[in-house]
Scaffold this active site. Structure first.
Site, PDB file in Angstrom:
ATOM      1  CE  LYS A 159      -3.296   2.534   2.971  1.00 16.20           C
ATOM      2  NZ  LYS A 159      -4.081   2.510   4.224  1.00 16.20           N
ATOM      3  CD  GLU A 213      -6.151   7.443  11.323  1.00 15.29           C
ATOM      4  OE1 GLU A 213      -5.447   6.419  11.344  1.00 15.29           O
ATOM      5  OE2 GLU A 213      -6.426   8.061  10.272  1.00 15.29           O
TER       6      GLU A 213
END
Length: 413
Positions: A159, A213
């Site tokens: 990723k 987050e």
């Protein structure tokens, strides 16, 4: 936190003291506001003014040791904490770049009262996409080629997170405090305003945003991380919005992307913990503009006297949610494919105290504001199966929180 620390958080306003010495006031009230720091979350509200001392800047790998040394050089008077000795500030995205943390003069659990302008953004603006949507999509395509090619090597890339930026220029200065105020549309997000020091124009650089987050928090031996990865844009149509949420929750591509983040955080925290746990799968987390996949990771430190919030934040940062996996190789691809320095975007903002407690949030849904310029950032995680157009759409959705607060329509960018 111990009782004295709890008393601090229930107090409306206190001088932050080190070694029992009262801080020297700034020469002018506006100088104290130049270094105003704010963090408002559902769990805690922390607002500071002024700066007594700055933590010597350095890379992420040394943050824990630098913070320990800073507090040890200024012990509490008589062994008693008059107030928790605080460091507040930000960590940049690049682990090798210098951070910006400082000891404030005063701390409070109520917001400062600066003279807000009527709006956070001047009326006349020029907006430049850097890169353009087309160039960004091309970069996503190149990232997919690199991911596939890496399978033949010793360190395959699973990723990489690619971002893009919008640069807003105005005829008058942006009001960072008003922008912070106008970002309150997402009550579950952590709203932050962090001074970064004077910019080229001598105006104060500030990072302003509303992050969904939590990178890491520590309270005594208890630690908590709540990573988000895998996103979908929300819709004002209720049926379409629900369909987008369910499609995200069942998406193999997004669940794989999310799993890489959870696995990396668990692996890094495990040596520090006597107990560490996470649910078997992610849950939906919503903001005003986006759906996310999130996992709540909880643990207890094996040695509560070790592993301050700052040290744990530096250990985890940057997670695969904002960089990629494996971290070093993903960072190399970001440098190759992004045409600008992220600065403090996708870094972390927060605080730590002398007891090691603190909380750090990933610097997302944010803008760096300095005088008449504001730079916004948004990114998307690229994995096998990513579609360049869909990833560009995701970044457009993530821009919306700050753009709406600024009164800007990003539809044409």
């Amino acid at each position: 936190m111990d009782a004295r620390a709890t008393d601090f958080w229930s107090s409306p306003d206190l001088a932050v003291q080190i070694g029992g010495d009262a801080p020297t006031p700034q020469d002018k009230p506006e100088a104290a506001m130049d270094w105003a720091f704010g963090l408002a979350t559902p769990e805690l509200r922390l607002f500071t003014t002024g700066v007594q001392r700055r933590l010597p800047s350095g890379p992420a790998a040394t943050l824990g040791e630098r913070a320990r040394r800073f507090f040890s050089e200024y012990p509490a008077a008589g062994g008693l904490e008059v107030s928790p000795r605080l460091l507040v500030g930000a960590i940049p995205f690049d682990r090798e770049d210098g951070d910006c943390l400082f000891l404030p003069e005063r701390a409070a659990n109520r917001a400062w009262s600066p003279p807000f302008h009527r709006t956070s953004s001047p009326g006349s603006r020029r907006i430049t996409a850097e890169p353009s949507r087309a160039v960004y999509q091309d970069a996503v395509g190149k990232a997919l080629v690199s991911i596939r090619a890496s399978r033949e090597g010793a360190q395959p890339v699973d990723k990489v997170v690619l971002s893009r930026s919008l640069r807003l220029e105005a005829d008058a200065p942006f009001d960072a405090f008003a922008l912070w105020r106008d970002l309150q549309a997402d009550p579950s997000a952590a709203r932050f305003l962090v001074p970064l020091g004077p910019g080229r124009s001598r105006a104060m650089r500030r990072l302003v945003g509303a992050s969904p987050e939590l990178l890491i928090s520590r309270r005594g031996a208890a630690i908590l991380s709540h990573p988000l990865a895998g996103s979908a844009r929300r819709s004002p149509d209720l049926s379409e919005d629900e369909a987008a949420a369910q499609a995200l929750l069942t998406s193999d591509k997004d669940r794989r992307e999310h799993g890489l983040v959870v696995e990396a955080i668990m692996d890094l925290l495990a040596p520090w913990c006597s107990d560490l746990r996470a649910p078997p799968g992610p849950a939906l987390v919503s903001t005003r503009t986006m759906w996310h996949l999130g996992t709540r990771i909880e643990g207890r430190l094996r040695c509560p006297d070790e592993g301050s919030a700052a040290e744990l934040a530096a250990l985890l940062h940057p997670t695969p949610a904002v960089c990629g996996s494996p971290r070093d190789r993903a960072a190399e691809l970001i440098r190759e494919l992004e045409a600008y320095d992220r600065g403090f975007y996708a870094g972390a903002v927060g605080w730590t105290n002398a007891a090691g407690d603190g909380a750090w949030y990933v610097a997302l849904r944010c803008a760096e504001v300095c005088g008449r310029e504001a730079r916004l950032y948004a990114g998307a995680g690229i994995v096998e199966g990513s579609d360049p157009a869909a990833e560009a759409d995701e970044t457009s959705g993530k821009f919306q929180a700050v753009l709406r607060a600024l009164g800007v329509d990003e539809a044409s960018l």
